[in-house]
Design a protein around this motif. Sequence first.
Motif, short mmCIF file in Angstrom:
data_model
loop_
_atom_site.label_atom_id
_atom_site.label_comp_id
_atom_site.label_asym_id
_atom_site.label_seq_id
_atom_site.Cartn_x
_atom_site.Cartn_y
_atom_site.Cartn_z
N SER A 50 0.83 -1.20 0.00
CA SER A 50 0.00 0.00 0.00
C SER A 50 0.87 1.26 0.00
CB SER A 50 -0.95 0.01 1.21
OG SER A 50 -0.22 0.16 2.42
N ALA A 51 2.14 1.10 0.36
CA ALA A 51 3.06 2.24 0.31
C ALA A 51 3.20 2.78 -1.11
CB ALA A 51 4.43 1.83 0.84
N LEU A 52 2.93 1.93 -2.10
CA LEU A 52 3.06 2.35 -3.49
C LEU A 52 1.92 3.23 -3.95
CD1 LEU A 52 4.31 -0.98 -5.13
CD2 LEU A 52 5.63 0.81 -3.99
N LYS A 53 0.87 3.37 -3.12
CA LYS A 53 -0.25 4.24 -3.49
C LYS A 53 0.18 5.70 -3.62
CE LYS A 53 -3.96 1.48 -1.37
NZ LYS A 53 -4.99 1.44 -0.31
N GLY A 54 1.30 6.04 -3.02
CA GLY A 54 1.79 7.41 -3.12
C GLY A 54 2.43 7.73 -4.46
N TYR A 55 2.58 6.72 -5.29
CA TYR A 55 3.15 6.93 -6.62
C TYR A 55 2.03 7.13 -7.63
CZ TYR A 55 7.71 5.26 -4.96
OH TYR A 55 8.89 5.11 -4.29
N ASP A 56 2.27 7.97 -8.63
CA ASP A 56 1.30 8.13 -9.72
C ASP A 56 1.32 6.91 -10.64
OD1 ASP A 56 0.46 10.67 -8.91
OD2 ASP A 56 2.15 11.63 -9.92
N HIS A 57 2.52 6.44 -10.94
CA HIS A 57 2.68 5.30 -11.85
C HIS A 57 3.91 4.51 -11.41
CE1 HIS A 57 2.93 3.76 -16.32
NE2 HIS A 57 3.05 2.79 -15.44
N PRO A 58 3.79 3.69 -10.36
CA PRO A 58 4.97 2.98 -9.84
C PRO A 58 5.43 1.88 -10.79
CG PRO A 58 2.99 2.25 -8.70
CD PRO A 58 2.57 3.39 -9.59
N VAL A 59 6.73 1.82 -11.00
CA VAL A 59 7.34 0.76 -11.79
C VAL A 59 8.28 -0.02 -10.86
CG1 VAL A 59 8.90 0.22 -13.71
CG2 VAL A 59 7.23 2.07 -13.93
N LEU A 60 8.07 -1.34 -10.80
CA LEU A 60 8.93 -2.17 -9.98
C LEU A 60 10.18 -2.57 -10.76
CD1 LEU A 60 6.38 -4.56 -8.22
CD2 LEU A 60 7.42 -2.46 -7.32
N ALA A 61 11.30 -2.58 -10.07
CA ALA A 61 12.57 -3.03 -10.65
C ALA A 61 13.09 -4.18 -9.80
CB ALA A 61 13.58 -1.88 -10.65
N THR A 62 13.72 -5.15 -10.42
CA THR A 62 14.25 -6.29 -9.68
C THR A 62 15.62 -6.68 -10.21
OG1 THR A 62 13.80 -8.56 -8.93
CG2 THR A 62 13.15 -8.01 -11.17
N SER A 63 16.43 -7.25 -9.35
CA SER A 63 17.78 -7.66 -9.72
C SER A 63 18.15 -8.89 -8.91
CB SER A 63 18.77 -6.53 -9.43
OG SER A 63 20.11 -6.96 -9.62
N THR A 64 18.92 -9.78 -9.52
CA THR A 64 19.43 -10.95 -8.81
C THR A 64 20.90 -11.12 -9.14
OG1 THR A 64 19.08 -13.32 -8.40
CG2 THR A 64 18.78 -12.56 -10.64
N ASP A 65 21.70 -11.55 -8.18
CA ASP A 65 23.14 -11.64 -8.40
C ASP A 65 23.79 -12.41 -7.26
OD1 ASP A 65 25.59 -11.24 -9.66
OD2 ASP A 65 25.32 -9.08 -9.87
N GLY A 66 25.08 -12.62 -7.38
CA GLY A 66 25.91 -13.21 -6.33
C GLY A 66 27.20 -12.43 -6.26
N VAL A 67 28.22 -13.01 -5.64
CA VAL A 67 29.51 -12.32 -5.54
C VAL A 67 30.63 -13.11 -6.20
CG1 VAL A 67 28.88 -11.03 -3.49
CG2 VAL A 67 29.99 -13.23 -3.23
N GLY A 68 30.29 -14.16 -6.93
CA GLY A 68 31.29 -14.88 -7.71
C GLY A 68 32.36 -15.54 -6.88
N THR A 69 33.54 -15.65 -7.48
CA THR A 69 34.62 -16.40 -6.83
C THR A 69 35.35 -15.60 -5.74
OG1 THR A 69 36.23 -15.79 -8.55
CG2 THR A 69 34.96 -17.81 -8.89
N LYS A 70 34.86 -14.42 -5.43
CA LYS A 70 35.39 -13.70 -4.27
C LYS A 70 35.13 -14.49 -2.99
CE LYS A 70 35.55 -9.04 -2.23
NZ LYS A 70 35.08 -7.64 -2.35
N VAL A 71 34.11 -15.36 -3.01
CA VAL A 71 33.84 -16.18 -1.83
C VAL A 71 35.01 -17.09 -1.51
CG1 VAL A 71 31.33 -16.14 -2.13
CG2 VAL A 71 32.65 -17.99 -3.14
N ALA A 72 35.82 -17.46 -2.52
CA ALA A 72 36.98 -18.32 -2.26
C ALA A 72 37.99 -17.61 -1.38
CB ALA A 72 37.63 -18.75 -3.58
N ILE A 73 38.12 -16.29 -1.52
CA ILE A 73 39.03 -15.52 -0.67
C ILE A 73 38.49 -15.48 0.75
CG2 ILE A 73 40.21 -13.32 -0.38
CD1 ILE A 73 40.93 -14.75 -2.98
N ALA A 74 37.20 -15.26 0.90
CA ALA A 74 36.58 -15.24 2.23
C ALA A 74 36.74 -16.58 2.92
CB ALA A 74 35.10 -14.86 2.11
N GLN A 75 36.54 -17.66 2.18
CA GLN A 75 36.69 -18.99 2.76
C GLN A 75 38.12 -19.22 3.23
OE1 GLN A 75 35.36 -21.58 -0.37
NE2 GLN A 75 33.27 -20.82 -0.30
#
Length: 359
Positions: A50-75
Amino acid sequence: MQQPSAYARAGVDIEAGDQAVELMKTHVRAATRPEVLGGLGGFAGLFDASALKGYDHPVLATSTDGVGTKVAIAQAMGVHHTIGWDLVGMLVDDLVVCGAEPLFLTDYIACGHVVPDRIADIVRGIAEGCAAAGCALIGGETAEHPGLMDPDEFDVAGATVGVVEADRLLGPDRVRPGDALVALASSGLHSNGYSLVRRVLLDDAGLALDDVVDELGRSLGAELLEPTRVYASDALALIDGVDVHAMSHITGGGLANNLARVIPAGSTAVVSRASWQPAPIFGLVQRLGRVSQLDLEATLNMGVGMVAVVAADDADAAVSLLAGRGLPAWICGEVVAAGGGAPGARLDGDHRPGGGAVV
């Protein structure tokens, strides 16, 4: 003595998962918004639309991702919370480039064995990144994959949703010849190109993560785990403060390739290398790996984490606004007419020591 369950004997520790949830609850509570309904532990994260009621014409945007092989450094280093911050940066900053405000984020952590403190550390980083970006962490999943992953292996991914008013969408249709390019400094490598970096520095050059590298001024591991800069709040402030036409998040593929994605047909974004000097980590990879400049620039961000395409008259104001928020930025080029054909971007000239900011 009670025997472990059949599932536990198969390698999945439900009790450890429950403990991890308890440990992460405090962190998740810090990454919320008024629109969030319910709490951690439900089957789905709930957000009051209902928070979107404050918009005249709300457009939703979405994104999906990871962090790649940087996790190997963390490990390898046993440092896990910065990876969570990296994940947020990779997600929310793909939203803000179209002008969207990030609303909420969900995460997915896969591991060979649930170590509660480790999972809680990863989620702590995610929650801290969400708080910095102004979005809520409303749910997630931790999955134990014995037999598919080694006990100390893990990977992280996530998805995020944001909203923008339709008539405020940023993109190529707003860009015109004469627009200025404003570079926003990266904090380092961010979370792209680590397959190349690891091969060059660790495998080929034989450096160790605990080696102190003079030109870096710290250990190699500390440099490689430097968290991704989260631009969301600064980018939204810039959009509110000056006439921004488009923005480009500089991730995999490098500066020119990502910048070209927001340039219209018949125009070219021309970036001057002389306007900045990349930080030493980029030169180290190039020198030790004998990587050509073009290959390096097609893989790493070279010190520029985001580019804003702004009206020429607003370029100085954009740099000043970002500097006031503690974010180094500079005018790095302009959009020029290029006749017909596909849009493009190119880097001209050479980086000169002392010729610009070192980033």
